[in-house]
Design a protein around this motif. Sequence first.
Motif, PDB file in Angstrom:
ATOM      1  N   LEU A 153      -3.327   8.978 -17.323  1.00 20.75           N
ATOM      2  CA  LEU A 153      -3.168   8.875 -18.777  1.00 20.75           C
ATOM      3  C   LEU A 153      -1.837   9.465 -19.223  1.00 20.75           C
ATOM      4  CD1 LEU A 153      -6.784   9.855 -19.871  1.00 20.75           C
ATOM      5  CD2 LEU A 153      -5.718   7.612 -20.163  1.00 20.75           C
ATOM      6  N   TRP A 154      -1.525  10.661 -18.746  1.00 22.59           N
ATOM      7  CA  TRP A 154      -0.294  11.304 -19.180  1.00 22.59           C
ATOM      8  C   TRP A 154       0.949  10.619 -18.615  1.00 22.59           C
ATOM      9  CZ3 TRP A 154       1.141  14.386 -22.945  1.00 22.59           C
ATOM     10  CH2 TRP A 154       0.158  15.113 -23.632  1.00 22.59           C
ATOM     11  N   ALA A 155       0.863  10.098 -17.404  1.00 26.74           N
ATOM     12  CA  ALA A 155       2.010   9.377 -16.846  1.00 26.74           C
ATOM     13  C   ALA A 155       2.302   8.120 -17.668  1.00 26.74           C
ATOM     14  CB  ALA A 155       1.751   9.015 -15.386  1.00 26.74           C
ATOM     15  N   ILE A 156       1.265   7.396 -18.042  1.00 25.12           N
ATOM     16  CA  ILE A 156       1.452   6.217 -18.911  1.00 25.12           C
ATOM     17  C   ILE A 156       2.147   6.629 -20.196  1.00 25.12           C
ATOM     18  CG2 ILE A 156       0.227   4.511 -20.332  1.00 25.12           C
ATOM     19  CD1 ILE A 156      -1.916   4.433 -18.119  1.00 25.12           C
ATOM     20  N   MET A 194      -7.169  13.214 -11.549  1.00 33.10           N
ATOM     21  CA  MET A 194      -6.594  11.882 -11.333  1.00 33.10           C
ATOM     22  C   MET A 194      -6.544  11.103 -12.636  1.00 33.10           C
ATOM     23  SD  MET A 194      -7.903  10.411  -7.664  1.00 33.10           S
ATOM     24  CE  MET A 194      -9.651  10.422  -8.086  1.00 33.10           C
ATOM     25  N   CYS A 195      -7.643  11.128 -13.384  1.00 35.02           N
ATOM     26  CA  CYS A 195      -7.689  10.395 -14.646  1.00 35.02           C
ATOM     27  C   CYS A 195      -6.654  10.930 -15.631  1.00 35.02           C
ATOM     28  CB  CYS A 195      -9.099  10.481 -15.238  1.00 35.02           C
ATOM     29  SG  CYS A 195      -9.291   9.665 -16.836  1.00 35.02           S
ATOM     30  N   PHE A 206       0.834  -1.198   0.000  1.00 31.04           N
ATOM     31  CA  PHE A 206       0.000   0.000   0.000  1.00 31.04           C
ATOM     32  C   PHE A 206       0.872   1.253   0.000  1.00 31.04           C
ATOM     33  CE2 PHE A 206      -2.241   3.452   2.180  1.00 31.04           C
ATOM     34  CZ  PHE A 206      -3.383   3.538   1.388  1.00 31.04           C
ATOM     35  N   VAL A 207       0.429   2.256  -0.771  1.00 28.67           N
ATOM     36  CA  VAL A 207       1.083   3.557  -0.828  1.00 28.67           C
ATOM     37  C   VAL A 207       0.048   4.627  -0.515  1.00 28.67           C
ATOM     38  CG1 VAL A 207       2.309   5.217  -2.274  1.00 28.67           C
ATOM     39  CG2 VAL A 207       2.702   2.756  -2.593  1.00 28.67           C
ATOM     40  N   LYS A 208       0.314   5.444   0.492  1.00 30.57           N
ATOM     41  CA  LYS A 208      -0.583   6.556   0.780  1.00 30.57           C
ATOM     42  C   LYS A 208      -0.169   7.741  -0.086  1.00 30.57           C
ATOM     43  CE  LYS A 208      -2.309   9.711   4.322  1.00 30.57           C
ATOM     44  NZ  LYS A 208      -2.195  10.224   5.708  1.00 30.57           N
ATOM     45  N   GLU A 209      -1.047   8.119  -1.011  1.00 30.91           N
ATOM     46  CA  GLU A 209      -0.712   9.222  -1.910  1.00 30.91           C
ATOM     47  C   GLU A 209      -1.969   9.805  -2.534  1.00 30.91           C
ATOM     48  OE1 GLU A 209       1.142  11.875  -2.435  1.00 30.91           O
ATOM     49  OE2 GLU A 209       2.760  10.414  -2.149  1.00 30.91           O
ATOM     50  N   ASP A 210      -1.889  11.066  -2.891  1.00 32.19           N
ATOM     51  CA  ASP A 210      -2.972  11.784  -3.559  1.00 32.19           C
ATOM     52  C   ASP A 210      -2.677  11.801  -5.060  1.00 32.19           C
ATOM     53  OD1 ASP A 210      -4.828  13.565  -4.577  1.00 32.19           O
ATOM     54  OD2 ASP A 210      -4.548  15.059  -2.999  1.00 32.19           O
ATOM     55  N   LEU A 211      -3.550  11.172  -5.839  1.00 33.81           N
ATOM     56  CA  LEU A 211      -3.298  11.025  -7.270  1.00 33.81           C
ATOM     57  C   LEU A 211      -3.575  12.287  -8.069  1.00 33.81           C
ATOM     58  CD1 LEU A 211      -4.692   7.416  -7.839  1.00 33.81           C
ATOM     59  CD2 LEU A 211      -2.328   8.131  -7.492  1.00 33.81           C
ATOM     60  N   THR A 212      -4.001  13.365  -7.414  1.00 33.82           N
ATOM     61  CA  THR A 212      -4.099  14.633  -8.131  1.00 33.82           C
ATOM     62  C   THR A 212      -2.720  15.293  -8.259  1.00 33.82           C
ATOM     63  OG1 THR A 212      -4.555  15.937  -6.140  1.00 33.82           O
ATOM     64  CG2 THR A 212      -6.454  15.013  -7.320  1.00 33.82           C
ATOM     65  N   ASN A 213      -1.715  14.734  -7.588  1.00 32.16           N
ATOM     66  CA  ASN A 213      -0.332  15.219  -7.675  1.00 32.16           C
ATOM     67  C   ASN A 213       0.367  14.472  -8.797  1.00 32.16           C
ATOM     68  OD1 ASN A 213       2.523  15.488  -7.290  1.00 32.16           O
ATOM     69  ND2 ASN A 213       2.164  16.124  -5.174  1.00 32.16           N
ATOM     70  N   TYR A 214       0.612  15.146  -9.905  1.00 34.89           N
ATOM     71  CA  TYR A 214       1.139  14.477 -11.092  1.00 34.89           C
ATOM     72  C   TYR A 214       2.526  13.878 -10.857  1.00 34.89           C
ATOM     73  CZ  TYR A 214       2.589  13.563 -15.878  1.00 34.89           C
ATOM     74  OH  TYR A 214       3.041  12.949 -17.038  1.00 34.89           O
ATOM     75  N   GLU A 215       3.385  14.586 -10.140  1.00 37.00           N
ATOM     76  CA  GLU A 215       4.727  14.067  -9.887  1.00 37.00           C
ATOM     77  C   GLU A 215       4.670  12.763  -9.104  1.00 37.00           C
ATOM     78  OE1 GLU A 215       7.134  17.010  -8.009  1.00 37.00           O
ATOM     79  OE2 GLU A 215       7.210  18.320  -9.783  1.00 37.00           O
ATOM     80  N   LYS A 216       3.761  12.686  -8.132  1.00 36.02           N
ATOM     81  CA  LYS A 216       3.633  11.460  -7.341  1.00 36.02           C
ATOM     82  C   LYS A 216       3.091  10.317  -8.195  1.00 36.02           C
ATOM     83  CE  LYS A 216       5.070  13.217  -3.469  1.00 36.02           C
ATOM     84  NZ  LYS A 216       6.372  12.789  -2.862  1.00 36.02           N
ATOM     85  N   VAL A 217       2.151  10.620  -9.079  1.00 36.08           N
ATOM     86  CA  VAL A 217       1.628   9.587  -9.978  1.00 36.08           C
ATOM     87  C   VAL A 217       2.755   9.022 -10.844  1.00 36.08           C
ATOM     88  CG1 VAL A 217       0.078   9.136 -11.922  1.00 36.08           C
ATOM     89  CG2 VAL A 217      -0.707  10.523 -10.000  1.00 36.08           C
TER      90      VAL A 217
END
Length: 385
Positions: free
Chosen positions: A128-131, A123-124, A71-82
């Motif tokens: 998409l952009w990280a992929i 988040m979506c 498990f990773v606690k993270e906010d997926l609205t943060n692009y760098e973290k994604v």
Amino acid sequence: MILVTGADGYVGWPLMLKLSKTYPNERIVGVDHFGRRKWVEEIGSVSAIPIASMEKRLESARKHGMNNLSFVKEDLTNYEKVCQILQTFRPRVILHTAAQPAAPYSHVHAPLANFTQENNNRMCRNLLWAIRELGMEEDTHLVETTTTGVYGAPNFPIPEGYIEVKTDQGMDLLPYPGLATSWYHMSKMHDINNLSLASRLWELTVTDVRTAIVFGTGTKETRLDPDLATRFDFDFYFGVVANRFCAQALAGHPITLYGKGEQRKPMISLEDAVRSLVKAVELPRHKTMKVYNQMTVLASPKELAEAIQKATGNQGIQTEVTHLPNPRKENETHQMEMKNEGFLQDLLPDGASLPLQDEMEEMIRDLKPYQSVFVHYRDRFMQVE
């Protein structure tokens, strides 16, 4: 490796467990920032079924042989973290269930309408952009749970995502237009458009699982241990209709129907929703966007109320059903038809686990020990002015 977003959620946590059982030799990584816990607390409610901390959940899972969960606690609205998460794990499948999922919550006021759309759509887009920027287009399958609520309530059978348009010049297959009726549902319509765009631009393999109203108290895996239980929301904002009706009945509160309550809605049990998402992992890379209507039954609120009334009666509890003025602009007798042949064939070939009445009987049995919670929070059944 399989990545699950919204891993602390009502659907996400049972999905983690079932994936662990199905793919014991593969790492299953969940991501969440515990937003659902905070949002429900902020509106003054609780999960009726107590839910353990993520640390206890994972510890209990290991005791039951599920040793492949992380498990990773993270906010997926943060692009760098994604980008960091995807770069670290390079998942072959991303099951994106994270969202602010409540239509009523998105209608409280403008800031929450804005939050719902900005949170969900960012988040979506980030995924998409990280992929894309990490060069994972060929190797990663993105599965997102959107919603059947994007269809609205047309007076013809709803297709699985696409509609044939015929003119004198010919025929074309086009995405079904967004007719969402809430700020939340419209956020998922925006997601659908972005998923479609990314798939067309970059040949991403995308599966859009349009989730119906999900009801239920748990799955085979969550019932192994109290610390594996998933949440059960029953309040006006986060409690879906079947869950809220069960809570009302057990609290000795009348089951409240808005208007006639005869409009049919697509629904699916939590067990079947999770089973079908696990099945989506097996879909081949198709470099397009496929759409499935994730539903097993069409039922009206009135039919649900009657099924729950019968279930509580079998437990020695007499339940009243009342009708209230409908605050929504809707056809109260609309008989929705929805196609789901592709979903049943590809993602739920064994069909629904239980008939609707049996599901309601199971829910009432599971929830009866928590009657005191429903009584204490009975003021949460209705909208707070």
